[in-house]
Design a protein around this motif. Structure first.
Motif, PDB file in Angstrom:
ATOM      1  N   LYS A  25      -3.752  13.050  -6.059  1.00 54.11           N
ATOM      2  CA  LYS A  25      -3.393  11.799  -5.398  1.00 54.11           C
ATOM      3  C   LYS A  25      -4.390  11.448  -4.300  1.00 54.11           C
ATOM      4  O   LYS A  25      -4.923  12.333  -3.606  1.00 54.11           O
ATOM      5  CB  LYS A  25      -1.990  11.896  -4.806  1.00 54.11           C
ATOM      6  N   ARG A  47       0.506   2.611  -0.984  1.00 59.26           N
ATOM      7  CA  ARG A  47       0.938   3.533  -2.030  1.00 59.26           C
ATOM      8  C   ARG A  47      -0.125   4.565  -2.380  1.00 59.26           C
ATOM      9  O   ARG A  47      -0.275   4.973  -3.535  1.00 59.26           O
ATOM     10  CB  ARG A  47       1.386   2.736  -3.263  1.00 59.26           C
ATOM     11  N   GLU A  94       0.683   7.594  -4.464  1.00 62.42           N
ATOM     12  CA  GLU A  94       0.961   7.448  -5.888  1.00 62.42           C
ATOM     13  C   GLU A  94      -0.302   7.303  -6.731  1.00 62.42           C
ATOM     14  O   GLU A  94      -0.276   7.535  -7.947  1.00 62.42           O
ATOM     15  CB  GLU A  94       1.837   6.220  -6.125  1.00 62.42           C
ATOM     16  N   ILE A  95      -1.391   6.899  -6.124  1.00 65.49           N
ATOM     17  CA  ILE A  95      -2.612   6.553  -6.854  1.00 65.49           C
ATOM     18  C   ILE A  95      -3.418   7.809  -7.152  1.00 65.49           C
ATOM     19  O   ILE A  95      -3.654   8.645  -6.272  1.00 65.49           O
ATOM     20  CB  ILE A  95      -3.443   5.549  -6.037  1.00 65.49           C
ATOM     21  N   THR A  96      -3.863   7.945  -8.407  1.00 64.50           N
ATOM     22  CA  THR A  96      -4.593   9.132  -8.838  1.00 64.50           C
ATOM     23  C   THR A  96      -6.090   8.871  -8.986  1.00 64.50           C
ATOM     24  O   THR A  96      -6.537   7.720  -9.057  1.00 64.50           O
ATOM     25  CB  THR A  96      -4.066   9.630 -10.190  1.00 64.50           C
ATOM     26  N   GLN A 146      -6.790   6.850 -12.071  1.00 61.69           N
ATOM     27  CA  GLN A 146      -6.562   5.415 -11.901  1.00 61.69           C
ATOM     28  C   GLN A 146      -7.698   4.746 -11.151  1.00 61.69           C
ATOM     29  O   GLN A 146      -8.085   3.610 -11.471  1.00 61.69           O
ATOM     30  CB  GLN A 146      -5.230   5.193 -11.185  1.00 61.69           C
ATOM     31  N   LEU A 147      -8.262   5.424 -10.164  1.00 60.33           N
ATOM     32  CA  LEU A 147      -9.421   4.869  -9.464  1.00 60.33           C
ATOM     33  C   LEU A 147     -10.599   4.719 -10.424  1.00 60.33           C
ATOM     34  O   LEU A 147     -11.274   3.686 -10.448  1.00 60.33           O
ATOM     35  CB  LEU A 147      -9.809   5.763  -8.293  1.00 60.33           C
ATOM     36  N   SER A 159      -5.580   1.284 -10.549  1.00 56.33           N
ATOM     37  CA  SER A 159      -4.846   1.672  -9.340  1.00 56.33           C
ATOM     38  C   SER A 159      -3.991   0.548  -8.773  1.00 56.33           C
ATOM     39  O   SER A 159      -3.038   0.795  -8.038  1.00 56.33           O
ATOM     40  CB  SER A 159      -5.826   2.133  -8.263  1.00 56.33           C
ATOM     41  N   ILE A 177      -5.239  -1.491  -6.610  1.00 54.41           N
ATOM     42  CA  ILE A 177      -5.795  -1.768  -5.281  1.00 54.41           C
ATOM     43  C   ILE A 177      -6.647  -3.032  -5.346  1.00 54.41           C
ATOM     44  O   ILE A 177      -7.532  -3.149  -6.200  1.00 54.41           O
ATOM     45  CB  ILE A 177      -6.661  -0.592  -4.783  1.00 54.41           C
ATOM     46  N   ARG A 208      -1.485  -6.795  -4.205  1.00 47.62           N
ATOM     47  CA  ARG A 208      -1.817  -5.773  -5.203  1.00 47.62           C
ATOM     48  C   ARG A 208      -1.979  -6.436  -6.566  1.00 47.62           C
ATOM     49  O   ARG A 208      -1.402  -7.486  -6.846  1.00 47.62           O
ATOM     50  CB  ARG A 208      -0.728  -4.702  -5.267  1.00 47.62           C
ATOM     51  N   PRO A 223       0.544   1.168  -9.903  1.00 46.97           N
ATOM     52  CA  PRO A 223      -0.434   2.236 -10.169  1.00 46.97           C
ATOM     53  C   PRO A 223      -0.375   2.702 -11.622  1.00 46.97           C
ATOM     54  O   PRO A 223       0.687   3.078 -12.125  1.00 46.97           O
ATOM     55  CB  PRO A 223      -0.009   3.347  -9.207  1.00 46.97           C
ATOM     56  N   ASN A 259     -11.877   0.643  -5.635  1.00 55.14           N
ATOM     57  CA  ASN A 259     -11.671   1.910  -6.335  1.00 55.14           C
ATOM     58  C   ASN A 259     -12.874   2.830  -6.172  1.00 55.14           C
ATOM     59  O   ASN A 259     -12.733   4.032  -5.903  1.00 55.14           O
ATOM     60  CB  ASN A 259     -11.427   1.655  -7.822  1.00 55.14           C
TER      61      ASN A 259
END
Length: 377
Positions: free
Chosen positions: A118, A134, A137-139, A142-143, A148, A150, A182, A186, A196
């Motif tokens: 995370k 959040r 929660e973001i991995t 995801q980035l 994500s 974002i 947003r 996520p 990201n």
């Protein structure tokens, strides 16, 4: 962002895969006869004749060896400054994102981070300073894959593209996007955001204990022989040596020379300066599977959730052979590298631009590539 312009600013480093993309990486080059190629010089002359193109340079490579080059237009606007040498350095824009992704995934391979780690755990300051909603929660995955949710900090409403002198630390840039809406839950869907990759650059520095520039040099530039590539991070750092100048009209209607774009704005999301020789070395190594194991490479190459695909009619060379086409650009430049799925055939193009449609210029770049890479199709 894509090549579409907002009122004032094109997205930093488009990274649009504009044409037919190889679905899986090749593991080794395939030797064979040299393919028939078109005239690079003539292709660059045609490209430089496109409205909004100031200068254009291109080099074509087969099995890592340069077999053609061309330059047209001029180094400065209005035909001034002479031609740009084809081996000049130029901004590669969001092609930088692939370099950043490779370094992150090498850290994953080494067990130093995990794709499901995370953001708040890897960069506690992001959560402590409420820089990203959040963040717990973001991995990492995801980035890397722009899922994500974002928002993008590189937006005309948030940054001044014509501020060439102020240094903005990466975390400060991230914070600029905090109050923007947003773009999704996520992991739910793809939405391109430079934020990201700004965050991934910070993660690299935290985990590696070195600057991002040093990690690029240690892991990529040195091993791949990219001897003329580097990452500027602070203004007024710019492009070393002879290079083309791009231009853009500011909100007051004044045409501005963008060649010394604020180095703060690029960094992990789009800051690398390279050459045709160097950037083709990177992309060739990537598609041939020399930088990552296949499972990790697919984190980059697998289709993104919700990302629109190109219709078959827009495929380079009719889709045979397949080419991977990472591209990058913002006000003043567009740079694209075409690499066949086996890595044998490559064409690196850099255009400096002024007024004109980025989409039209991108289409002209694709047309130039077709005349060089598949002249009989």
């Amino acid at each position: 962002m894509t090549h579409a312009l907002s009122v004032r600013v094109a997205g930093l480093a488009c990274a649009v895969l504009t044409l037919s993309v190889a679905a899986t990486p090749a593991t080794a080059a395939t030797s064979g006869p040299r393919p028939e190629l078109g005239d690079v010089r003539q292709a660059m002359r045609s490209l430089a004749g496109t409205t909004g193109v100031v200068g254009a340079i291109g080099e074509v490579y087969v099995d890592g060896k340069r077999v053609g080059k061309g330059s047209a237009g001029s180094r400065l606007i209005d035909g001034k400054g002479g031609r740009i040498p084809s081996d000049s350095r130029y901004r590669i824009g969001s092609q930088t994102k692939r370099l950043t992704a490779v370094v992150v995934l090498q850290l994953v391979k080494e067990g130093k981070i995990d794709l499901e780690d995370k953001l708040a755990d890897l960069l506690p300051e992001v959560a402590e300073q409420d820089a990203v909603a959040r963040a717990d929660e973001i991995t990492v995955r995801q980035l890397l894959r722009h899922t994500s949710g974002i928002p993008n900090w590189f937006d005309a409403k948030l940054v001044d593209l014509y501020d060439f002198t102020t240094y903005y630390p990466p975390l400060d840039l991230v914070k600029m996007s905090r109050d923007q809406p947003r773009t999704g839950e996520p992991g739910a869907k793809y939405h391109y955001s430079n934020t990201n990759y700004t965050l991934l650059g910070l993660i690299i520095e935290k985990v590696a204990g070195r600057s991002l520039a040093a990690e690029f040099a240690r892991r990529l530039f040195g091993p791949l022989g990219m001897s003329r590539s580097y990452l500027p991070t602070r203004p007024p750092q710019g492009i070393k040596g002879p290079h083309g100048h791009g231009y853009h009209t500011d909100p007051q209607g004044k045409l501005r020379d963008m060649h010394r774009l604020n180095a703060s704005y690029g960094n992990a999301a789009g800051g690398v300066i390279s050459t045709a020789r160097d950037i083709t070395r990177f992309h060739r190594a990537f598609v041939q599977g020399k930088l990552l194991p296949p499972a990790l490479q697919r984190v980059i190459t697998d289709p993104h959730e919700g990302q629109p695909t190109q219709p078959p009619s827009e495929r380079l060379c009719g889709g045979d052979p397949a080419f991977e086409v990472p591209s990058g650009g913002t006000a003043g430049f567009i740079a694209t590298t075409f690499t066949s799925s086996d890595g044998r055939l490559q064409f690196a193009v850099s255009t400096t631009t002024s007024v004109g449609s980025p989409l039209t210029i991108s289409q002209a770049i694709n047309k130039a590539a077709e005349t060089v890479l598949c002249p009989d199709k």
